[in-house]
Design a protein around this motif. Structure first.
Motif, PDB file in Angstrom:
ATOM      1  N   ARG A 172      -4.613  15.325 -26.415  1.00 27.20           N
ATOM      2  CA  ARG A 172      -4.772  13.872 -26.442  1.00 27.20           C
ATOM      3  C   ARG A 172      -3.490  13.170 -25.969  1.00 27.20           C
ATOM      4  NH1 ARG A 172      -7.193  15.268 -31.388  1.00 27.20           N
ATOM      5  NH2 ARG A 172      -5.319  14.595 -32.503  1.00 27.20           N
ATOM      6  N   LEU A 173      -2.332  13.695 -26.431  1.00 30.98           N
ATOM      7  CA  LEU A 173      -1.048  13.101 -26.013  1.00 30.98           C
ATOM      8  C   LEU A 173      -0.818  13.263 -24.514  1.00 30.98           C
ATOM      9  CD1 LEU A 173       1.556  11.696 -26.893  1.00 30.98           C
ATOM     10  CD2 LEU A 173       2.547  13.961 -27.340  1.00 30.98           C
ATOM     11  N   ARG A 174      -1.184  14.415 -23.988  1.00 36.97           N
ATOM     12  CA  ARG A 174      -1.017  14.675 -22.553  1.00 36.97           C
ATOM     13  C   ARG A 174      -1.838  13.673 -21.730  1.00 36.97           C
ATOM     14  NH1 ARG A 174      -3.661  17.695 -18.682  1.00 36.97           N
ATOM     15  NH2 ARG A 174      -2.331  18.637 -17.066  1.00 36.97           N
ATOM     16  N   GLY A 175      -3.022  13.384 -22.206  1.00 37.25           N
ATOM     17  CA  GLY A 175      -3.849  12.419 -21.497  1.00 37.25           C
ATOM     18  C   GLY A 175      -3.209  11.042 -21.465  1.00 37.25           C
ATOM     19  N   LYS A 176      -2.474  10.658 -22.518  1.00 38.75           N
ATOM     20  CA  LYS A 176      -1.811   9.359 -22.562  1.00 38.75           C
ATOM     21  C   LYS A 176      -0.556   9.305 -21.686  1.00 38.75           C
ATOM     22  CE  LYS A 176      -3.447   8.261 -27.248  1.00 38.75           C
ATOM     23  NZ  LYS A 176      -3.032   7.925 -28.632  1.00 38.75           N
ATOM     24  N   ILE A 177       0.113  10.477 -21.362  1.00 40.60           N
ATOM     25  CA  ILE A 177       1.386  10.485 -20.622  1.00 40.60           C
ATOM     26  C   ILE A 177       1.174  10.717 -19.133  1.00 40.60           C
ATOM     27  CG2 ILE A 177       3.535  11.765 -20.319  1.00 40.60           C
ATOM     28  CD1 ILE A 177       3.596  12.180 -23.319  1.00 40.60           C
ATOM     29  N   VAL A 178       0.325  11.650 -18.778  1.00 37.72           N
ATOM     30  CA  VAL A 178       0.183  12.059 -17.376  1.00 37.72           C
ATOM     31  C   VAL A 178      -0.290  10.902 -16.511  1.00 37.72           C
ATOM     32  CG1 VAL A 178      -1.136  13.541 -15.817  1.00 37.72           C
ATOM     33  CG2 VAL A 178      -0.164  14.477 -17.925  1.00 37.72           C
ATOM     34  N   GLU A 179      -1.243  10.167 -16.976  1.00 36.41           N
ATOM     35  CA  GLU A 179      -1.786   9.089 -16.147  1.00 36.41           C
ATOM     36  C   GLU A 179      -0.744   8.006 -15.855  1.00 36.41           C
ATOM     37  OE1 GLU A 179      -5.539   5.940 -16.125  1.00 36.41           O
ATOM     38  OE2 GLU A 179      -5.335   7.436 -17.731  1.00 36.41           O
ATOM     39  N   PRO A 180       0.047   7.506 -16.872  1.00 39.37           N
ATOM     40  CA  PRO A 180       1.117   6.545 -16.525  1.00 39.37           C
ATOM     41  C   PRO A 180       2.168   7.144 -15.579  1.00 39.37           C
ATOM     42  CG  PRO A 180       0.638   6.466 -18.861  1.00 39.37           C
ATOM     43  CD  PRO A 180      -0.108   7.646 -18.320  1.00 39.37           C
ATOM     44  N   PHE A 181       2.475   8.419 -15.819  1.00 40.72           N
ATOM     45  CA  PHE A 181       3.477   9.064 -14.946  1.00 40.72           C
ATOM     46  C   PHE A 181       3.015   9.077 -13.497  1.00 40.72           C
ATOM     47  CE2 PHE A 181       4.890  12.899 -12.774  1.00 40.72           C
ATOM     48  CZ  PHE A 181       6.263  12.708 -12.774  1.00 40.72           C
ATOM     49  N   ASN A 182       1.783   9.423 -13.276  1.00 41.12           N
ATOM     50  CA  ASN A 182       1.267   9.453 -11.904  1.00 41.12           C
ATOM     51  C   ASN A 182       1.322   8.068 -11.270  1.00 41.12           C
ATOM     52  OD1 ASN A 182       0.774  12.185 -12.026  1.00 41.12           O
ATOM     53  ND2 ASN A 182      -1.326  11.930 -12.794  1.00 41.12           N
ATOM     54  N   ARG A 183       0.992   7.043 -12.070  1.00 45.77           N
ATOM     55  CA  ARG A 183       1.056   5.691 -11.522  1.00 45.77           C
ATOM     56  C   ARG A 183       2.506   5.305 -11.171  1.00 45.77           C
ATOM     57  NH1 ARG A 183      -2.640   4.499 -15.771  1.00 45.77           N
ATOM     58  NH2 ARG A 183      -0.957   3.487 -16.918  1.00 45.77           N
ATOM     59  N   ILE A 184       3.451   5.654 -12.088  1.00 52.57           N
ATOM     60  CA  ILE A 184       4.878   5.331 -11.834  1.00 52.57           C
ATOM     61  C   ILE A 184       5.391   6.067 -10.604  1.00 52.57           C
ATOM     62  CG2 ILE A 184       7.216   5.593 -12.758  1.00 52.57           C
ATOM     63  CD1 ILE A 184       6.040   5.092 -15.540  1.00 52.57           C
ATOM     64  N   GLU A 185       5.000   7.338 -10.479  1.00 54.77           N
ATOM     65  CA  GLU A 185       5.449   8.129  -9.321  1.00 54.77           C
ATOM     66  C   GLU A 185       4.956   7.514  -8.024  1.00 54.77           C
ATOM     67  OE1 GLU A 185       5.573  12.828  -7.945  1.00 54.77           O
ATOM     68  OE2 GLU A 185       4.014  12.114  -9.314  1.00 54.77           O
ATOM     69  N   THR A 186       3.729   7.060  -8.027  1.00 50.67           N
ATOM     70  CA  THR A 186       3.172   6.443  -6.814  1.00 50.67           C
ATOM     71  C   THR A 186       3.910   5.158  -6.480  1.00 50.67           C
ATOM     72  OG1 THR A 186       1.006   7.406  -7.318  1.00 50.67           O
ATOM     73  CG2 THR A 186       1.065   5.575  -5.757  1.00 50.67           C
ATOM     74  N   GLN A 187       4.183   4.347  -7.503  1.00 53.62           N
ATOM     75  CA  GLN A 187       4.886   3.089  -7.275  1.00 53.62           C
ATOM     76  C   GLN A 187       6.340   3.329  -6.812  1.00 53.62           C
ATOM     77  OE1 GLN A 187       4.478   0.893 -10.897  1.00 53.62           O
ATOM     78  NE2 GLN A 187       2.257   0.550 -10.659  1.00 53.62           N
ATOM     79  N   THR A 188       6.966   4.385  -7.397  1.00 57.64           N
ATOM     80  CA  THR A 188       8.344   4.716  -6.973  1.00 57.64           C
ATOM     81  C   THR A 188       8.383   5.116  -5.517  1.00 57.64           C
ATOM     82  OG1 THR A 188       8.875   5.453  -9.217  1.00 57.64           O
ATOM     83  CG2 THR A 188      10.319   6.196  -7.435  1.00 57.64           C
ATOM     84  N   LEU A 189       7.438   5.913  -5.080  1.00 59.39           N
ATOM     85  CA  LEU A 189       7.380   6.328  -3.683  1.00 59.39           C
ATOM     86  C   LEU A 189       7.211   5.120  -2.767  1.00 59.39           C
ATOM     87  CD1 LEU A 189       7.268   8.593  -1.598  1.00 59.39           C
ATOM     88  CD2 LEU A 189       4.812   8.790  -2.050  1.00 59.39           C
ATOM     89  N   VAL A 190       6.322   4.189  -3.199  1.00 58.43           N
ATOM     90  CA  VAL A 190       6.115   2.985  -2.402  1.00 58.43           C
ATOM     91  C   VAL A 190       7.403   2.170  -2.322  1.00 58.43           C
ATOM     92  CG1 VAL A 190       4.861   0.804  -2.288  1.00 58.43           C
ATOM     93  CG2 VAL A 190       3.644   2.904  -2.891  1.00 58.43           C
ATOM     94  N   LEU A 191       8.094   2.049  -3.486  1.00 58.14           N
ATOM     95  CA  LEU A 191       9.348   1.287  -3.514  1.00 58.14           C
ATOM     96  C   LEU A 191      10.413   1.925  -2.618  1.00 58.14           C
ATOM     97  CD1 LEU A 191      10.955  -1.059  -4.710  1.00 58.14           C
ATOM     98  CD2 LEU A 191      11.575   0.453  -6.628  1.00 58.14           C
ATOM     99  N   SER A 192      10.507   3.264  -2.649  1.00 58.72           N
ATOM    100  CA  SER A 192      11.480   3.967  -1.806  1.00 58.72           C
ATOM    101  C   SER A 192      11.207   3.719  -0.337  1.00 58.72           C
ATOM    102  CB  SER A 192      11.436   5.463  -2.108  1.00 58.72           C
ATOM    103  OG  SER A 192      12.256   6.170  -1.234  1.00 58.72           O
TER     104      SER A 192
END
Length: 760
Positions: free
Chosen positions: A94-114
């Protein structure tokens, strides 16, 4: 179970060791036991194992039961833990489901920002490039009065940095700017190179400074400085090879070139012109070409230091080392390939050395000189060694030649040697080091001259006789001694004339060598003076045979003159000096040596005068007159009438003893005991024996010696203690004899003599 009974049997059996992992002997068991036998042994071993297991269960059944109980408890605990683990896994999912999805969104936004950041940076660089390109175009525009190449170089350098740091491939918007940068860079670099060359040639510091600033802004300053030094070095090499190329082709020489490695020889009659041309080329090479290149490199270094450029503190020094190393290489190559050049550089090495030293001095003496222009001995040593070898031959050969014939050399030959010495020293004055070496060679020539003279001397009895006229051997010795003096005088005149130019060390070396002439002259005089001294002692010994010293009186009114031996001594000394010593021209050494002879004569006279026995009153008066005449006798030996410090001691003894002779024995002893005068107490004691009774013999009479032997003993024992001890022996024997004869008193002189003898 006949073959297998227990564990030990199984462990020790070779067959079972292959199953137990023990060491197995190299034996093929399959060949020893059949298959049936092997199966039988295995069955028996299994039976033993079963029996052992049963025994172990029976022996440890309580422990086994306890362990079974704990196993059941452990299974219950494990079951509980499994439930907890399952619960934990569910929570983690359950905890993994709450962390992985925000991380993927942040990673995508970081790549866009870079990517946005890179795009923005690229746009800024492009904008900056376009701005710099427009500014560069304006700086390079011909519409201005004078293009500012320094600023243009700065803009070019910044543009190149922007192009290098960023991948601009595929951007058409900057393609034109990139092409323009390449064109402008080539233009600026070409103009800066031309400006630097003009500035160095005209010694214009502003042009050099401008060029240096341009190259610094372009970021190629180090490479440019290295290239400039290399080009200057190449120019020196080119000019050096041209200067040393003295071949002059003519119509007859065309088609007659020598083969590889064969030097072009000058034609007859052209050697002098070629030599003049060679030295003119070398003078121009060093004083113009090399000097100019060194000055230009020094100007470049000074400009670099003024522009705060680091790493160029030793630019001039490195260039000078490279230049001198290159010149050394070319000079050696040319001299090896041309005997004419080799002979010129070796034969006139001082001229070449002067040219080289003038260049170094000229570079050092400038007010703005910043380089260290040290002398590179590699340039000089090959020619210096050959020149010095020839120089020492020119100095030594005349000495060998003048002594090669029969008889002694003449002054003309020595004058020729002096002219050679003067010439060698004069040409060596261009350098202190060369002067020192040549001075040492001159010293070798002087020592060789002394050695040749020493080898030609006549020794033995022929050289030391003083009875007849000088013989041929003695005349030869006089000639050689006079030649030594003449050489030393002429050489001293040469040194004096060069006092302001010749190094002090060189003058000292030659002066030290000239001391051998005085030493050899002393050696020539030594046997002659020894013979004079021996003859003097032989004459003085005759005073003991003169009856006048024992006469009781003399006719009234008759003046007491000098003794016969004294007249003979005066005549002998005067004749010896005039006949044997006056011909020597080095009278300074003669006078120095004669002082010791005069001192020895006085010492022997005083000694034998004190040994006279018996001595009457008339004899005493005659002896006093002889003391006065002794000063006249030794006067020819004392040039200038003065004795040396050591010899003056004997002269003081002569004067003091003459003053004591007229006194009564009591007064004489009293003065000695009071320390007055310079007469040793041993001499006074010997003199008192002259008035002693016959039963108190003199020391030599008591020992059975002759007067000559006593004199030899006194020479071997100069100490007062030993001499007084010798005289004490007769006194002690006299005292013992008087007591044995029961005489009431001693002779009046005995107490006085005993006082003097007790001083030891």
């Amino acid at each position: 179970m006949s073959n297998v009974s227990n564990w030990q049997t199984i462990e020790n059996d070779e067959f079972f060791k292959q199953f137990l992992g023990g060491e197995i002997k190299q034996t093929n068991f399959n060949q020893v036991l059949s298959v049936a036998q092997q199966l039988n042994k295995l069955a028996q071993a299994i039976t033993v194992l079963d029996a052992e297991l049963q025994n172990q269960v029976l022996a440890n059944h309580e422990d086994l039961l306890s362990q079974v109980t704990w196993v059941e408890k452990l299974e219950g605990v494990l079951s509980t833990m499994q439930a907890h683990v399952q619960s934990l896994l569910s929570a983690v999912e359950r905890l993994r489901g709450k962390i992985v999805e925000p991380f993927n969104r942040i990673e995508t936004q970081t790549l866009v920002l870079s990517r946005l950041h890179e795009t923005s940076d690229l746009l800024r660089r492009v904008t900056r490039m376009q701005h710099l390109s427009r500014r560069l175009q304006s700086q390079m525009s011909s519409s201005t009065a004078s293009p500012d190449f320094v600023k243009a170089a700065n803009s070019l350098h910044e543009l190149e940095q922007l192009m290098v740091d960023t991948d601009l491939s595929g951007l058409d918007v900057v393609a034109e700017d990139q092409r323009a940068v390449k064109v402008h860079r080539a233009t600026v670099q070409r103009i800066a190179t031309h400006t630097l060359s003009q500035g160095l040639q005209s010694n214009d510091r502003s042009q050099v400074s401008t060029a240096v600033q341009v190259f610094s802004n372009l970021g190629i300053l180090d490479n440019t400085v290295e290239t400039t030094s290399t080009q200057a070095l190449s120019e020196v090499e080119k000019l050096a090879r041209e200067a040393l190329d003295i071949s002059v082709p003519t119509n007859q020489d065309i088609g007659k070139r020598g083969g590889p490695g064969r030097a072009a020889l000058p034609s007859p009659g052209s050697s002098g012109n070629l030599r003049t041309r060679l030295w003119a080329n070398l003078e121009r090479l060093f004083q113009d070409s090399v000097y100019t290149q060194c000055i230009q490199i020094e100007l470049l270094q000074r400009t670099l230091l003024e522009n705060h450029s680091k790493g160029f503190d030793d630019l001039s020094e490195k260039f000078w080392l490279n230049v001198t190393g290159l010149l050394a290489k070319i000079l050696i190559e040319r001299s090896q390939g041309s005997s004419f050049i080799k002979q010129a550089l070796e034969g006139e090495y001082p001229k070449f050395l002067r040219i080289y030293l003038d260049l170094s001095k000229r570079l050092k003496d400038r007010s703005q000189a910043i380089g260290v222009y040290a002398i590179n001995r590699d340039v000089l040593s090959p020619f210096e060694n050959a020149y010095l070898s020839r120089s020492v031959s020119r100095l030594l050969d005349p000495v060998h030649t003048m002594f090669s014939g029969d008889g002694a050399p003449n002054q003309d030959e020595i004058d020729s040697l002096i002219r050679t010495v003067t010439s060698e020293l004069s040409v060596s004055l261009v350098d202190e080091g060369l002067s020192m070496v040549v001075a040492r060679n001159v010293g070798k020539a002087v020592r060789l001259f002394c050695l040749k003279c020493e080898q030609g001397l006549v020794t033995g009895a022929e050289a030391s006789q003083v009875i007849d006229s000088p013989n041929v051997g003695q005349q030869l010795n006089v000639t050689l001694a006079n030649l030594l003096h003449y050489l030393a005088a002429q050489m001293g005149r040469v040194i004096a004339n060069m006092a302001g130019s010749l190094p002090v060390g060189g003058a000292s070396v030659i002066a030290s060598a000239l001391e051998h002439t005085d030493t050899l002259t002393r050696g020539i005089l030594a046997p002659l003076l020894a013979s004079i001294t021996d003859a003097v002692e032989s004459i003085l010994l005759t005073m003991h045979d003169d009856p006048e010293f024992r006469e009781s009186g003399s006719p009234l009114g008759k003046e007491i003159g000098s003794s016969l031996y004294m007249r003979e001594l005066q005549g002998f000394i005067l004749r010896s000096v005039n006949t044997f010593l006056v011909p020597y021209k080095n009278q300074t050494i003669v006078a120095e040596c004669c002082k010791s002879v005069a001192s020895r004569c006085i010492e022997l006279f005083v000694r034998h005068a004190c040994l006279l026995r018996p001595l009457s009153e008339h004899g005493r008066a005659k002896l006093i007159a002889d003391f006065n005449q002794m000063e006249v006798a030794v006067m020819p030996l004392c040039r200038g009438g003065q004795l040396g410090l050591a010899e003056q001691q004997q002269y003081r003894v002569l004067r003091a003893l003459r003053a004591l002779l007229p006194l009564r024995p009591e007064e004489m002893v009293q003065r000695v005991l009071e320390g007055e005068g310079s007469v040793p107490s041993s001499l006074v004691l010997l003199h008192l024996f002259s008035g002693a009774p016959s039963d108190l013999p003199s020391p030599h009479q008591s020992a059975g010696w002759s007067v000559s032997r006593l004199s030899q003993w006194l020479d071997a024992n100069p100490g007062e203690r030993e001499r007084l001890a010798l005289s004490s022996g007769p006194l002690q024997r006299y005292q013992l004899a008087v007591r044995q004869r029961n005489q009431p008193t001693f002779h009046p002189l005995f107490p006085l003599m005993a006082k003097l003898a007790s001083l030891n």
